[in-house]
Design a protein around this motif. Structure first.
Motif, PDB file in Angstrom:
ATOM      1  N   PRO A 125      -7.244 -14.312  56.071  1.00  0.00           N
ATOM      2  CA  PRO A 125      -7.663 -12.850  56.178  1.00  0.00           C
ATOM      3  C   PRO A 125      -7.075 -12.046  57.399  1.00  0.00           C
ATOM      4  N   HIS A 126      -7.063 -10.923  57.492  1.00  0.00           N
ATOM      5  CA  HIS A 126      -6.793 -10.196  58.568  1.00  0.00           C
ATOM      6  C   HIS A 126      -7.937 -10.139  59.780  1.00  0.00           C
ATOM      7  N   GLN A 127      -7.653  -9.771  61.007  1.00  0.00           N
ATOM      8  CA  GLN A 127      -8.609  -9.644  62.053  1.00  0.00           C
ATOM      9  C   GLN A 127      -9.071  -8.486  62.561  1.00  0.00           C
ATOM     10  N   LEU A 128      -8.963  -7.346  61.535  1.00  0.00           N
ATOM     11  CA  LEU A 128      -9.408  -6.140  62.045  1.00  0.00           C
ATOM     12  C   LEU A 128     -10.979  -5.824  61.460  1.00  0.00           C
ATOM     13  N   GLY A 129     -11.674  -6.582  62.053  1.00  0.00           N
ATOM     14  CA  GLY A 129     -13.097  -6.557  61.377  1.00  0.00           C
ATOM     15  C   GLY A 129     -14.083  -5.305  61.896  1.00  0.00           C
ATOM     16  N   SER A 130     -13.614  -4.551  62.859  1.00  0.00           N
ATOM     17  CA  SER A 130     -14.513  -3.488  63.597  1.00  0.00           C
ATOM     18  C   SER A 130     -13.754  -2.200  63.184  1.00  0.00           C
ATOM     19  N   ASN A 131     -14.791  -1.155  63.013  1.00  0.00           N
ATOM     20  CA  ASN A 131     -14.350   0.100  62.649  1.00  0.00           C
ATOM     21  C   ASN A 131     -13.255   0.686  63.631  1.00  0.00           C
ATOM     22  N   SER A 149     -16.209  -2.328  52.377  1.00  0.00           N
ATOM     23  CA  SER A 149     -16.428  -3.243  53.448  1.00  0.00           C
ATOM     24  C   SER A 149     -15.677  -4.485  52.789  1.00  0.00           C
ATOM     25  N   VAL A 150     -15.631  -4.718  51.369  1.00  0.00           N
ATOM     26  CA  VAL A 150     -15.064  -5.962  50.822  1.00  0.00           C
ATOM     27  C   VAL A 150     -13.657  -6.388  51.436  1.00  0.00           C
ATOM     28  N   PHE A 151     -12.970  -4.951  52.046  1.00  0.00           N
ATOM     29  CA  PHE A 151     -11.728  -5.149  52.935  1.00  0.00           C
ATOM     30  C   PHE A 151     -11.628  -6.011  54.154  1.00  0.00           C
ATOM     31  N   LYS A 152     -12.706  -6.137  54.633  1.00  0.00           N
ATOM     32  CA  LYS A 152     -13.029  -6.743  55.755  1.00  0.00           C
ATOM     33  C   LYS A 152     -12.505  -8.255  55.928  1.00  0.00           C
ATOM     34  N   LYS A 153     -12.760  -8.851  54.593  1.00  0.00           N
ATOM     35  CA  LYS A 153     -12.221 -10.314  54.665  1.00  0.00           C
ATOM     36  C   LYS A 153     -11.021 -10.651  53.830  1.00  0.00           C
ATOM     37  N   PRO A 199      -6.614 -10.079  53.001  1.00  0.00           N
ATOM     38  CA  PRO A 199      -5.622 -10.507  53.778  1.00  0.00           C
ATOM     39  C   PRO A 199      -4.979  -9.075  54.193  1.00  0.00           C
ATOM     40  N   LEU A 200      -4.202  -9.098  55.261  1.00  0.00           N
ATOM     41  CA  LEU A 200      -3.587  -7.627  55.986  1.00  0.00           C
ATOM     42  C   LEU A 200      -2.929  -6.799  54.788  1.00  0.00           C
ATOM     43  N   PRO A 201      -2.178  -7.645  54.079  1.00  0.00           N
ATOM     44  CA  PRO A 201      -1.382  -6.768  52.995  1.00  0.00           C
ATOM     45  C   PRO A 201      -2.401  -6.090  52.132  1.00  0.00           C
ATOM     46  N   PHE A 202      -3.566  -6.461  51.765  1.00  0.00           N
ATOM     47  CA  PHE A 202      -4.291  -5.747  50.876  1.00  0.00           C
ATOM     48  C   PHE A 202      -5.116  -4.628  51.437  1.00  0.00           C
ATOM     49  N   LEU A 203      -5.349  -4.817  52.919  1.00  0.00           N
ATOM     50  CA  LEU A 203      -5.916  -3.870  53.540  1.00  0.00           C
ATOM     51  C   LEU A 203      -4.984  -2.681  54.024  1.00  0.00           C
ATOM     52  N   ARG A 204      -3.836  -3.110  54.135  1.00  0.00           N
ATOM     53  CA  ARG A 204      -2.636  -1.813  54.283  1.00  0.00           C
ATOM     54  C   ARG A 204      -2.488  -1.430  52.922  1.00  0.00           C
ATOM     55  N   MET A 205      -2.677  -1.891  51.942  1.00  0.00           N
ATOM     56  CA  MET A 205      -2.569  -1.163  50.531  1.00  0.00           C
ATOM     57  C   MET A 205      -3.414   0.120  50.399  1.00  0.00           C
ATOM     58  N   ILE A 206      -4.637  -0.260  50.648  1.00  0.00           N
ATOM     59  CA  ILE A 206      -5.746   0.726  50.580  1.00  0.00           C
ATOM     60  C   ILE A 206      -5.780   1.525  51.428  1.00  0.00           C
ATOM     61  N   CYS A 207      -5.348   1.384  52.758  1.00  0.00           N
ATOM     62  CA  CYS A 207      -5.269   2.421  53.973  1.00  0.00           C
ATOM     63  C   CYS A 207      -3.947   3.349  53.559  1.00  0.00           C
TER      64      CYS A 207
END
Length: 169
Positions: free
Chosen positions: A39-45, A106-110, A112-120
């Motif tokens: 998973p990515h390491q971008l856990g904070s707001n 908040s499910v995106f906290k855990k 992988p980065l590509p999934f977080l990037r997709m939603i962003c």
């Protein structure tokens, strides 16, 4: 028992059958971990805000400013929402001020980065295009060429999570 079509509705029946096989053989997690080992390491707001602001600066400099980007515990994947873009307008003095906010489930906290990037990328695209139309998805692909693959893989992750729990715990 969860329904495999919950996140995969609309995909080809043959593809859904392949995914059902992976689920029945308990190999879906293995396939996802092989492609996305951590998973990515971008856990904070704050880290999330900085990440989204960098994306915006790279691809959408002319669009409206962002006042807030946060992980939101209230966004539930079950309600078919992974993220939200809101525009809040207020009258201040004689002027109308608007603020753009992005809330990511908040499910995106855990994930992988590509999934977080997709939603962003998805939520940023709503700054310019409100509807999910051809122009919207073209903008998403401009910001992330593998947008559709990452969206599909996110759906696979959510399917895995529904059947087996979090992948990275």
């Amino acid at each position: 028992m969860p329904d495999v079509r919950q996140y995969l509705n609309g995909y080809q029946p043959q593809l859904i059958e392949q995914i059902e096989t992976l689920i029945n053989e308990e190999r879906l997690g293995e396939a996802l971990r092989k492609r996305y080992p951590e998973p990515h390491q971008l856990g904070s707001n704050k880290a999330l805000y900085d990440y989204v602001l960098d994306l915006k600066q790279s691809y959408m400099k002319q669009s409206g400013s962002l006042s807030k980007v946060v992980y939101d515990e209230k966004i539930h994947v079950i309600n078919h929402a992974l993220g939200l873009h809101t525009q809040i307008s207020r009258v201040q003095g004689g002027k109308l001020k608007s603020k753009n906010e992005i809330r990511i489930g908040s499910v995106f906290k855990k994930m992988p980065l590509p999934f977080l990037r997709m939603i962003c990328v998805h939520e940023l695209a709503h700054l310019k295009v409100k509807d999910h139309n051809k122009a919207f998805y073209k903008l998403c692909q401009y910001m992330e060429p593998e947008y559709h693959q990452f969206e599909f893989d996110t759906r696979l992750y959510l399917t895995h999570q529904a059947f087996f729990g979090d992948l990275y715990e």
